[in-house]
Design a protein around this motif. Structure first.
Motif, PDB file in Angstrom:
ATOM      1  N   ARG A 307       0.812  -1.213   0.000  1.00 28.52           N
ATOM      2  CA  ARG A 307       0.000   0.000   0.000  1.00 28.52           C
ATOM      3  C   ARG A 307       0.855   1.278   0.000  1.00 28.52           C
ATOM      4  NH1 ARG A 307      -3.848  -1.925   4.986  1.00 28.52           N
ATOM      5  NH2 ARG A 307      -4.899  -3.664   3.930  1.00 28.52           N
ATOM      6  N   ARG A 309       1.947   3.264  -2.356  1.00 28.02           N
ATOM      7  CA  ARG A 309       1.373   4.330  -3.165  1.00 28.02           C
ATOM      8  C   ARG A 309       0.068   4.858  -2.566  1.00 28.02           C
ATOM      9  NH1 ARG A 309       3.429   5.334  -8.092  1.00 28.02           N
ATOM     10  NH2 ARG A 309       5.044   3.928  -8.871  1.00 28.02           N
ATOM     11  N   THR A 310      -0.765   3.922  -2.058  1.00 27.11           N
ATOM     12  CA  THR A 310      -2.036   4.353  -1.460  1.00 27.11           C
ATOM     13  C   THR A 310      -1.797   5.250  -0.261  1.00 27.11           C
ATOM     14  OG1 THR A 310      -3.092   2.305  -2.187  1.00 27.11           O
ATOM     15  CG2 THR A 310      -4.191   3.533  -0.452  1.00 27.11           C
ATOM     16  N   ALA A 312       0.861   7.016   0.378  1.00 22.43           N
ATOM     17  CA  ALA A 312       1.442   8.286  -0.073  1.00 22.43           C
ATOM     18  C   ALA A 312       0.365   9.210  -0.633  1.00 22.43           C
ATOM     19  CB  ALA A 312       2.523   8.025  -1.108  1.00 22.43           C
ATOM     20  N   LEU A 313      -0.567   8.656  -1.401  1.00 25.19           N
ATOM     21  CA  LEU A 313      -1.660   9.463  -1.942  1.00 25.19           C
ATOM     22  C   LEU A 313      -2.531  10.049  -0.825  1.00 25.19           C
ATOM     23  CD1 LEU A 313      -2.722   7.330  -5.034  1.00 25.19           C
ATOM     24  CD2 LEU A 313      -1.689   9.613  -5.059  1.00 25.19           C
ATOM     25  N   LEU A 314      -2.768   9.235   0.229  1.00 23.73           N
ATOM     26  CA  LEU A 314      -3.536   9.737   1.364  1.00 23.73           C
ATOM     27  C   LEU A 314      -2.832  10.907   2.021  1.00 23.73           C
ATOM     28  CD1 LEU A 314      -4.744   6.374   2.984  1.00 23.73           C
ATOM     29  CD2 LEU A 314      -6.146   8.077   1.793  1.00 23.73           C
ATOM     30  N   ARG A 315      -1.490  10.808   2.096  1.00 24.60           N
ATOM     31  CA  ARG A 315      -0.736  11.926   2.656  1.00 24.60           C
ATOM     32  C   ARG A 315      -0.869  13.160   1.758  1.00 24.60           C
ATOM     33  NH1 ARG A 315       3.469  11.286   5.976  1.00 24.60           N
ATOM     34  NH2 ARG A 315       3.264  13.562   6.091  1.00 24.60           N
ATOM     35  N   CYS A 316      -0.897  12.939   0.451  1.00 30.54           N
ATOM     36  CA  CYS A 316      -1.007  14.047  -0.483  1.00 30.54           C
ATOM     37  C   CYS A 316      -2.345  14.783  -0.351  1.00 30.54           C
ATOM     38  CB  CYS A 316      -0.845  13.564  -1.919  1.00 30.54           C
ATOM     39  SG  CYS A 316       0.867  13.110  -2.335  1.00 30.54           S
ATOM     40  N   VAL A 317      -3.413  14.020  -0.026  1.00 28.71           N
ATOM     41  CA  VAL A 317      -4.744  14.634   0.040  1.00 28.71           C
ATOM     42  C   VAL A 317      -5.088  15.106   1.443  1.00 28.71           C
ATOM     43  CG1 VAL A 317      -5.579  13.342  -1.935  1.00 28.71           C
ATOM     44  CG2 VAL A 317      -5.890  12.423   0.377  1.00 28.71           C
ATOM     45  N   PRO A 405       4.854  11.719   0.967  1.00 27.99           N
ATOM     46  CA  PRO A 405       3.838  11.979  -0.077  1.00 27.99           C
ATOM     47  C   PRO A 405       4.382  11.831  -1.485  1.00 27.99           C
ATOM     48  CG  PRO A 405       3.689  13.623   1.673  1.00 27.99           C
ATOM     49  CD  PRO A 405       4.933  12.817   1.941  1.00 27.99           C
ATOM     50  N   ALA A 408       4.148   8.670  -3.859  1.00 25.49           N
ATOM     51  CA  ALA A 408       3.052   8.405  -4.793  1.00 25.49           C
ATOM     52  C   ALA A 408       3.441   8.733  -6.225  1.00 25.49           C
ATOM     53  CB  ALA A 408       1.815   9.211  -4.394  1.00 25.49           C
ATOM     54  N   LEU A 409       4.483   9.534  -6.368  1.00 27.41           N
ATOM     55  CA  LEU A 409       4.895   9.975  -7.701  1.00 27.41           C
ATOM     56  C   LEU A 409       6.132   9.261  -8.202  1.00 27.41           C
ATOM     57  CD1 LEU A 409       4.341  13.814  -7.148  1.00 27.41           C
ATOM     58  CD2 LEU A 409       2.741  12.125  -8.110  1.00 27.41           C
TER      59      LEU A 409
END
Length: 871
Positions: A307, A309-310, A312-317, A405, A408-409
């Motif tokens: 998880r 990437r998931t 990291a994306l949560l951190r981004c949002v 974060p 995710a990239l």
């Protein structure tokens, strides 16, 4: 976050299933362990205290006769109080004669440790219930009659002119009995007759004004709801007063529960140390949970890696670190609670199934019909299983908060071996291990050399725990290197094997954790297997000393030799030819008077004659007869205590042909007679008849089958002889010990199964981390078969190294543990359970291969182009 967590759990159901299986197995293991601990304790205690089954309290050392019974019955709260009286009587039918112990029927039949298999217990005078095998031997059934032949002392004669009159009377067989707990197995079972009849038979053997003089045992039942403590004190006072009035030693009066009696006997059998079994039982739960925790932690590491990437994306949002941490811990709590409940139910089902199978296998040990549910059995597995899962998820939860974060990239680099463990940890772990092994050796020394089993065992257990903790904590430093060394050995087989060996070093912490989980399970299984093998040999030696003669056939029915009749001619040869009989020693005996300083003037005992070399052919242990020589009388400790004989004193023995001066050698001989060499016995009685046979069996564990055939042979001679099968009691104790050890080893084997799940999880995580590497290898020509082979070698390396190291540690702990626990019994034996060792290594090898199957399928399922494209 809760909805998101539940959604992630649904998406990761397959991966969570692996962790759930580990939790279910671990929790079930805890539940079964608690149930098994209860069964082991109850079965062991029930077997030891079998003669007191059904009684609430047991009065030991009481004055014989009705006075004590009446005094105890008068105590408020006492329902029944009966003396456990046994009379040995000669029973005849159809040309067969059996000398059988007959119990006085108690007021409350529930006190009897016997069960009725046909018919009923006696209800009137002149009735008797027989053991099933005795009824078959006499060829009778309920309703048939048998003959009771007994001697009655003519009390009208002067004491020196007392005469014996044979009385023959008919008894009606009321029923047949079984002895499920082996309470009277040593005596070939027990018949039951009305108390008044048994008391009358014993009274007919007494002269005017005579009494038994032997301390009595009373079985007491209490009314419901009474205060046991207060009632016990009152019973003690009443029994002590009765003993004082009878001129007996008041200090010998003791009131105990059946379990307390069993505990004291078990303590004597273990050299005064009764915590051996309970210590093992208490650590089983911790063992299972520790192994399960390692597997759970690895599983959540897999989930976090999947998880990345998931997260990291949560951190981004906008999700903060605490939310991610709570999400992982919430997921662990749900998983732990649900899996623990399933594990509890599975454990209860397995426990009940094990009891059913055990009862159907006729293990020789009475097992309960159903499991006993207690609050601890129900709550402890669920609570502890959930907490362990939660604790195991803390480290992965922290790892989740560290995901940046930007991950995710861009791809997250796989963990490497660059991060090492601290030097402080290395120094402390090595110090703990060294101190632990030193304490382990000190425990063995205290138990064997100093003869201090309690202190020795406690020191040994502390040393074992410390040393094992030191080994586990330091494993991260040395275990990956051991795996790498093993990898070099197999690396010669090709590049695939070399790649597999290198992969084990990619993340030394995880490799160490996984191999350590297996190391723990195999170490403990190896330890118990080794300890069981060593303990069995050591305990056999102790049993040899406790029960040196497997079976005795004696016509010295009164214990004084006055009414002894010779063993029928040819009986020795008949017994010698029976299957299972190894040797037979014919023992002559006569009645002698003892005299010496401090010796009771009324001392009259049986003197047996035997050659030490001939005795060695039948005795399991000749240590008690070591002093036997011309001019020496070997006096058993129980005889010496009764008549006041001391070791080394001069004794004058007077027999039918005159006196003989000897030197007393007091030993632990399990007999009630003085032993002399044949020439010395001939000086006392040149015509001393052969009144006993000492029988050695091929294997004492077969006593339950061989002793009845010996009884049959004796019964066919119509001789009033007593067949005493000490080996039957020995075999029953050995059966209890073997069954308990078998349960223990079976339980610990579950820890190995849990650890093997960890091997599969580690390989799965390795596959996830090396997706790009695997794709690159496939792109440059590595085939699917070679990729599968690489993962198979990796799994086998991790599993086999953990198993080999576990076996080595298990042997060390097993040997030292057996020495510390049983050093009191003599020099402990050192045994290697080769069958178990090879089985564990074979299971580890196969399991390593099987554990690689699912990860390998995942690795080869993704095409090289797809794997490289995702990066």
């Amino acid at each position: 976050m809760i909805r998101l967590t539940l959604s992630q759990m649904r998406r990761s159901a397959g991966r969570l299933a692996a962790a759930a299986v580990a939790i279910v197995i671990g929790t079930a293991f805890v539940a079964v362990t608690l149930l098994a601990g209860n069964v082991i304790t109850s079965t062991t205690y029930d077997s030891i205290a079998a003669q007191y089954t059904g009684a609430d309290l047991v009065v030991r050392g009481a004055a014989p006769g009705g006075a004590t019974e009446d005094a105890v019955r008068d105590v408020a709260g006492v329902a029944t109080a009966d003396e456990q009286l046994m009379s040995y009587q000669q029973l005849e039918n159809g040309g067969r004669t059996i000398f059988q112990g007959v119990l006085a029927e108690p007021t409350d039949p529930a006190v009897l440790p016997l069960t009725v298999t046909d018919g009923a217990l006696p209800e009137a005078a002149g009735e008797i219930a027989l053991p099933t095998d005795v009824a078959e031997r006499l060829d009778v059934a309920p309703g048939d009659q048998i003959t009771l032949a007994r001697n009655v002392l003519d009390g009208d004669q002067e004491v020196d002119e007392q005469a014996w009159t044979e009385v023959r009377e008919k008894l009606t067989v009321s029923g047949t009995l079984d002895d499920p707990y082996g309470a009277f197995s040593m005596m070939g079972g027990a018949a039951v007759a009305p108390a008044a009849d048994v008391q009358g038979w014993e009274a007919d053997l007494m002269g005017p004004g005579e009494s038994s003089g032997e301390p009595a045992t009373l079985l007491v039942t209490l009314d419901e709801g009474v205060d046991v403590g207060q009632t016990r004190e009152a019973i003690t006072g009443a029994a002590a007063t009765a003993a004082s009035n009878a001129g007996m030693d008041v200090s010998a009066v003791d009131v105990v529960t059946p379990d307390e009696h069993a505990e004291s006997v078990a303590s004597e059998m273990t050299g005064g140390e009764d915590v051996i079994f309970t210590t093992f039982v208490l650590v089983f739960a911790a063992i299972a949970l520790l192994v399960a925790a390692l597997v759970i932690a690895n599983t959540f590491q897999v989930l976090v890696a999947q998880r990345t990437r998931t997260l990291a994306l949560l951190r981004c949002v906008g999700a903060d670190k605490s939310q991610l941490r709570r999400s992982v811990l919430f997921e662990a709590t749900l998983l732990g609670l649900a899996s623990s409940v399933v594990g509890l139910l599975a454990g209860l089902g397995l426990g009940q199934a094990a009891l059913a199978v055990g009862r159907g296998m006729d293990l020789g040990v009475p097992l309960p019909e159903t499991i006993t549910l207690t609050p601890a059995v129900v709550l402890v597995p669920v609570v502890v299983g959930t907490l362990v899962t939660l604790v195991a998820a803390f480290a992965p939860a922290r790892a989740a908060t560290r995901v940046a974060p930007l991950a995710a990239l861009r791809p997250d680099e796989a963990p490497t071996a660059a991060r090492g463990a601290g030097r402080v940890r290395l120094v402390l772990s090595l110090l703990v291990a060294v101190v632990g092994f030193a304490l382990l050796g000190a425990g063995v020394a205290l138990s064997t050399a100093a003869g201090e089993p309690t202190t020795g065992l406690l020191v040994g257990v502390a040393g074992g725990v410390l040393s094992f903790v030191g080994v586990l904590v330091s494993a991260v430093f040395w275990l990956p290197r051991v795996v790498a060394l093993a990898g070099r050995l197999v690396g010669a087989s090709g590049p695939t094997a070399r790649l597999a060996a290198a992969n084990t070093l990619r993340n030394p912490r995880r490799t160490a954790a996984t191999s350590t989980a297996l190391l723990i399970g195999v170490t403990l299984v190896g330890m118990m297997s080794t300890a069981a093998a060593s303990a069995r040999i050591t305990m056999d030696a102790e049993f040899d000393g406790r029960y040196p003669v497997d079976v005795t056939v004696s016509t010295d029915l009164s214990g004084s030799g006055k009414d002894a009749t010779p063993v029928p001619a040819g009986l020795g040869d008949t017994v010698r030819e029976l299957d299972g009989v190894a040797s037979v020693l014919e023992v002559p005996a006569t009645s002698v008077q003892l005299a010496g300083d401090g010796v009771d003037e009324a001392a009259q005992v049986i003197a047996r004659g035997m050659d030490p070399d001939e005795a060695a052919s039948v005795l399991r242990s000749t240590e008690s007869l070591t002093p036997l020589a011309a001019g020496t009388a070997v006096v058993p400790e129980n005889v010496a205590d009764v008549w006041g004989v001391t070791d080394g004193q001069t004794l004058t023995l007077t027999g039918p042909d005159g006196p003989l001066e000897t030197t007393a050698a007091v030993t632990e001989l399990a007999d009630d007679a003085v032993v002399l060499v044949p020439d010395d016995l001939a000086t006392l009685d040149a015509a001393a008849p052969t009144t006993g046979l000492w029988v050695g069996l091929d294997d004492p564990r077969d006593a339950a089958a061989v002793v009845p055939t010996i009884q049959d042979a004796v019964a066919d001679t119509e001789a009033p002889a007593d067949v005493l099968g000490a080996a039957v009691e020995r075999a029953s104790f050995q059966q209890v010990i073997d069954t308990a050890l078998g349960i223990v080893v079976g339980l610990l084997a579950v820890a190995v199964v849990i650890a093997l799940i960890g091997v599969a999880n580690t390989l799965s995580l390795s596959v996830i981390e090396r997706r790009r590497e695997s794709a690159t290898l496939r792109a440059i020509g590595l085939s699917k078969a070679q990729l599968r082979g690489m993962l198979a070698v990796e799994g086998v390396l991790i599993a086999l190294v953990g198993a080999v190291l576990g076996v080595l540690l298990g042997l060390v702990y097993g040997w030292t543990g057996a020495a510390a626990a049983l050093g009191w019994a003599g020099e402990p034996a050192i045994a290697v359970p080769w069958r178990d060792v090879l089985l564990m290594l074979g299971v580890a090898l196969v399991a390593g291969l099987v554990a690689s199957v699912a990860p390998a399928r995942t690795a080869v399922r993704t095409s090289p182009v797809e794997a490289l494209a995702t990066e």
